[in-house]
Design a protein around this motif. Structure first.
Motif, mmCIF file in Angstrom:
data_model
loop_
_atom_site.group_PDB
_atom_site.id
_atom_site.type_symbol
_atom_site.label_atom_id
_atom_site.label_comp_id
_atom_site.label_asym_id
_atom_site.label_seq_id
_atom_site.Cartn_x
_atom_site.Cartn_y
_atom_site.Cartn_z
ATOM 1 N N ILE A 165 1.008 -1.158 0.116
ATOM 2 C CA ILE A 165 -0.060 -0.095 -0.139
ATOM 3 C C ILE A 165 0.789 1.102 0.069
ATOM 4 C CG2 ILE A 165 -1.999 -1.245 0.994
ATOM 5 C CD1 ILE A 165 -1.271 0.303 3.683
ATOM 6 N N ASP A 166 2.253 1.073 0.030
ATOM 7 C CA ASP A 166 2.916 2.283 0.027
ATOM 8 C C ASP A 166 2.896 2.687 -1.629
ATOM 9 O OD1 ASP A 166 4.667 -0.044 -0.593
ATOM 10 O OD2 ASP A 166 6.187 1.415 -0.995
ATOM 11 N N THR A 167 3.019 3.990 -1.858
ATOM 12 C CA THR A 167 3.286 4.549 -3.254
ATOM 13 C C THR A 167 4.184 5.274 -3.718
ATOM 14 O OG1 THR A 167 2.317 6.867 -2.910
ATOM 15 C CG2 THR A 167 0.740 4.801 -2.868
ATOM 16 N N GLN A 168 4.526 5.529 -4.901
ATOM 17 C CA GLN A 168 5.348 6.630 -5.360
ATOM 18 C C GLN A 168 5.136 7.884 -4.957
ATOM 19 O OE1 GLN A 168 8.214 6.043 -6.801
ATOM 20 N NE2 GLN A 168 8.086 3.971 -7.267
ATOM 21 N N PRO A 169 5.794 8.845 -5.088
ATOM 22 C CA PRO A 169 5.583 10.377 -4.366
ATOM 23 C C PRO A 169 4.432 10.837 -5.282
ATOM 24 C CG PRO A 169 8.030 10.082 -4.424
ATOM 25 C CD PRO A 169 7.285 8.907 -5.080
ATOM 26 N N GLY A 224 -0.328 6.397 -8.304
ATOM 27 C CA GLY A 224 -1.798 6.586 -8.347
ATOM 28 C C GLY A 224 -2.485 5.755 -7.239
ATOM 29 N N LYS A 225 -3.963 5.569 -7.505
ATOM 30 C CA LYS A 225 -4.666 4.934 -6.560
ATOM 31 C C LYS A 225 -4.730 3.663 -6.192
ATOM 32 C CE LYS A 225 -8.543 8.398 -6.837
ATOM 33 N NZ LYS A 225 -8.156 9.300 -8.120
ATOM 34 N N PHE A 226 -3.887 2.930 -7.464
ATOM 35 C CA PHE A 226 -4.298 1.476 -7.424
ATOM 36 C C PHE A 226 -2.752 0.503 -7.521
ATOM 37 C CE2 PHE A 226 -8.535 2.441 -8.001
ATOM 38 C CZ PHE A 226 -8.819 3.409 -9.086
ATOM 39 N N ASP A 227 -2.071 1.100 -7.838
ATOM 40 C CA ASP A 227 -0.718 0.185 -7.746
ATOM 41 C C ASP A 227 -0.415 -0.274 -6.278
ATOM 42 O OD1 ASP A 227 2.889 1.279 -8.458
ATOM 43 O OD2 ASP A 227 1.986 -0.544 -7.803
ATOM 44 N N GLY A 228 -0.558 -1.382 -6.450
ATOM 45 C CA GLY A 228 -0.273 -2.138 -4.842
ATOM 46 C C GLY A 228 -1.578 -2.321 -4.197
ATOM 47 N N ALA A 229 -2.305 -1.074 -3.963
ATOM 48 C CA ALA A 229 -3.445 -0.952 -2.829
ATOM 49 C C ALA A 229 -4.593 -1.917 -3.693
ATOM 50 C CB ALA A 229 -3.994 0.555 -3.264
ATOM 51 N N TYR A 230 -4.450 -1.877 -5.058
ATOM 52 C CA TYR A 230 -5.752 -2.860 -5.572
ATOM 53 C C TYR A 230 -5.361 -4.357 -5.143
ATOM 54 C CZ TYR A 230 -8.393 -5.870 -8.595
ATOM 55 O OH TYR A 230 -9.009 -6.972 -8.968
ATOM 56 N N PRO A 265 -12.312 -22.196 4.289
ATOM 57 C CA PRO A 265 -11.343 -22.906 3.802
ATOM 58 C C PRO A 265 -10.466 -23.726 4.682
ATOM 59 C CG PRO A 265 -10.654 -20.711 4.399
ATOM 60 C CD PRO A 265 -12.055 -20.718 4.781
ATOM 61 N N ARG A 266 -9.801 -24.854 3.913
ATOM 62 C CA ARG A 266 -9.207 -25.723 4.885
ATOM 63 C C ARG A 266 -7.915 -24.842 5.593
ATOM 64 N NH1 ARG A 266 -5.612 -30.380 3.096
ATOM 65 N NH2 ARG A 266 -5.363 -31.651 5.142
ATOM 66 N N ARG A 267 -7.227 -24.360 4.712
ATOM 67 C CA ARG A 267 -5.994 -23.533 5.208
ATOM 68 C C ARG A 267 -6.438 -22.107 5.560
ATOM 69 N NH1 ARG A 267 -1.146 -25.521 4.043
ATOM 70 N NH2 ARG A 267 -1.203 -27.558 2.795
ATOM 71 N N SER A 268 -5.847 -21.481 6.496
ATOM 72 C CA SER A 268 -5.995 -20.083 6.613
ATOM 73 C C SER A 268 -5.689 -19.330 5.409
ATOM 74 C CB SER A 268 -5.369 -19.464 7.904
ATOM 75 O OG SER A 268 -5.924 -20.460 9.014
ATOM 76 N N ILE A 269 -6.186 -18.097 5.324
ATOM 77 C CA ILE A 269 -5.893 -17.091 4.126
ATOM 78 C C ILE A 269 -5.341 -16.009 4.684
ATOM 79 C CG2 ILE A 269 -6.464 -16.393 1.664
ATOM 80 C CD1 ILE A 269 -8.478 -18.585 1.532
ATOM 81 N N GLU A 270 -4.273 -15.246 4.322
ATOM 82 C CA GLU A 270 -4.211 -14.109 4.808
ATOM 83 C C GLU A 270 -3.758 -12.861 3.828
ATOM 84 O OE1 GLU A 270 -1.117 -14.070 8.182
ATOM 85 O OE2 GLU A 270 -1.544 -16.051 8.726
ATOM 86 N N VAL A 271 -4.455 -11.759 4.122
ATOM 87 C CA VAL A 271 -4.128 -10.582 3.192
ATOM 88 C C VAL A 271 -2.872 -10.233 3.848
ATOM 89 C CG1 VAL A 271 -4.603 -8.528 2.587
ATOM 90 C CG2 VAL A 271 -6.425 -10.359 2.531
ATOM 91 N N VAL A 272 -1.681 -9.729 2.861
ATOM 92 C CA VAL A 272 -0.572 -9.001 3.315
ATOM 93 C C VAL A 272 -0.243 -7.762 2.793
ATOM 94 C CG1 VAL A 272 2.007 -9.494 3.733
ATOM 95 C CG2 VAL A 272 0.436 -11.392 3.476
ATOM 96 N N ALA A 273 0.064 -6.669 3.486
ATOM 97 C CA ALA A 273 0.414 -5.462 2.893
ATOM 98 C C ALA A 273 1.959 -5.574 3.218
ATOM 99 C CB ALA A 273 -0.149 -4.226 3.663
ATOM 100 N N TRP A 274 2.848 -5.829 2.288
ATOM 101 C CA TRP A 274 4.108 -5.929 2.165
ATOM 102 C C TRP A 274 4.888 -4.551 2.485
ATOM 103 C CZ3 TRP A 274 5.685 -10.583 3.482
ATOM 104 C CH2 TRP A 274 5.075 -11.651 2.855
#
Ligand code: HGY
Ligand code: MN
Ligand code: MN
Length: 415
Positions: A87-91, A94-100, A119-128
């Protein structure tokens, strides 16, 4: 017809979250400036945690400030599937690079929760953390440290232009999120999927909705420091000057002539160029500039990258020059099995699709060496990205989530 997770995707809520997240660091021209580990990013992270908690996700963070939002599976002891991006952006991003990809991951988990299926396995959203590498270079710090490509102590020492270190900012972010569960770096992972905007023109030009990403191109980056001598603009004769700007310009010219190819397949960029002391009446004492070189052939990336230092030295004139390699990531190809799942899910949903490579870098580059990894793209208007004019459509955004949700649920069900 079998009930599919994708039938439960809430496109309206997806678009609302995308636009609301874009508000953290919104610029006057409709873009986003949400630099890594900035206050804007801290605020955006808090919003993601709140949105995830609305439907029971557990929020956690690791020592590199990678943020995890977990949907518990039926067998929580199994390594989870990750749906990651940044979710970090360039200076002037745009609204969507990564954030999407992060918001799409959240929307996919929301659809699974809405389906009533587990789901059988857990699923995790990650913001690197720090994918873009504009405030702190190089990029992809969070995924590099998580996967063991880089050491935390090495990236922690990196400073931004104002002298602020990654370490100081990590402490600030982690203190702000001290109520979140702590996760270790590099815990076992079953797989990584990343939804991303294409950042290129192909899907739009071909009229396709889903890109099945075949792999990521090669990339080498460098930092060049040209050291001259400050002098008075009015009194110092040209013959005695050691003008860092004159030498730097000669290097840029020589690099372009040595590296650009007739077929226009090499991507060579000098995006950052700073002059010190940057004062009208002072002969420039020092110039620092970036080199970003990319190509889908490792041979080309290697041989052209090896020229950078030689060419800079040959054009230095009376100044000294230091060329520091920052990263060298060879091209890679994602596993055919994951690409096939993305392709089949899109086909089942009746979505047009095509295979295509990614010249742009992504966190999936490092996850690829850590676990089975794949990516899907949606089109962006005119292929424009790393620009405030970046734009996607709500229907493409929803289509990408529908594919992501079905593939994620399938992979999470695997033994
Ligand atoms: O530079 C890249 O390719 C990525 O978008 N940060
Ligand atoms: Mn990106
Ligand atoms: Mn980017």
């Amino acid at each position: 017809m079998t009930a599919r997770i994708s039938d439960h995707v809430d496109g309206r809520r997806l678009w609302r979250d995308l636009i609301e997240l874009a508000g953290f660091g919104a610029t006057d021209r409709g873009g986003v400036c949400r630099l890594a580990l900035s206050q804007e990013e801290i605020d955006a992270r808090a919003a993601l945690v709140a949105w995830g908690r609305e439907f029971g996700l557990h929020a956690a963070v690791d020592p590199a400030a990678n943020l995890f939002l977990r949907l518990e599976g039926l067998e929580p002891e199994l390594p989870p599937l990750l749906l990651g991006s940044h979710i970090d952006t360039q200076p002037t991003g745009g609204k969507f690079d990564g954030a999407y990809g992060v918001v799409a991951g959240l929307a996919a988990l929301r659809a699974i929760a809405a389906s009533g299926l587990r789901p059988r396995r857990s699923i995790e959203v990650v913001a690197w953390m720090n994918e873009e590498g504009s405030r702190f270079a190089p990029g992809m710090m969070g995924s590099a440290v998580f996967t063991g490509k880089r050491r935390l102590e090495d990236i922690a020492a990196v400073r931004d232009k104002g002298g602020c270190s990654v370490r100081e900012e990590l402490d600030r972010v982690l203190d702000n999120e001290r109520d979140l569960q702590q996760r270790p770096l590099g815990f076992p992972v079953a797989g990584h999927l990343e939804a991303h905007i294409e950042q290129g023109p192909l899907l739009e030009a071909e009229g396709r909705t889903i890109g099945v990403v075949t792999g990521i191109g090669g990339k080498r980056t460098f930092r060049v420091v040209v050291q001259g001598q400050a002098a008075h603009a009015g009194t110092s004769r040209r013959a005695e000057r050691r003008d860092a700007l004159v030498s730097a310009v000669a290097m840029v010219d020589a690099l372009q002539r040595a590296i650009w190819d007739e077929a226009d397949t090499v991507r060579f960029t000098i995006g950052m160029f700073s002059v010190e002391p940057n004062a009208p009446s002072v002969v420039p004492a020092r110039v620092t500039f970036s080199v970003d070189l990319r190509h889908d052939s490792d041979e080309v990336v290697r041989t052209l990258g090896d020229k950078v230092s030689v060419v800079c030295q040959s054009a230095r004139g009376k100044c000294d020059v230091t060329v520091t390699p920052l990263l060298y990531d060879p091209p890679l190809e994602f596993p055919a099995a994951i690409r096939a799942r993305v392709r089949d899910a899109a086909a089942r949903l009746g979505l047009s699709q095509q295979d295509l490579p990614s010249p742009a870098g992504h966190d999936s580059r490092y996850l690829h060496y850590f676990c089975p990894t794949g990516m899907l793209f949606i089109p962006c208007k005119g292929g424009i990205s790393h620009s405030e004019d970046e734009s996607i459509t709500p229907s493409d955004a929803e289509a990408g989530v529908r594919v992501l949700a079905d593939v994620a649920f399938e992979l999470a069900g695997q033994a």
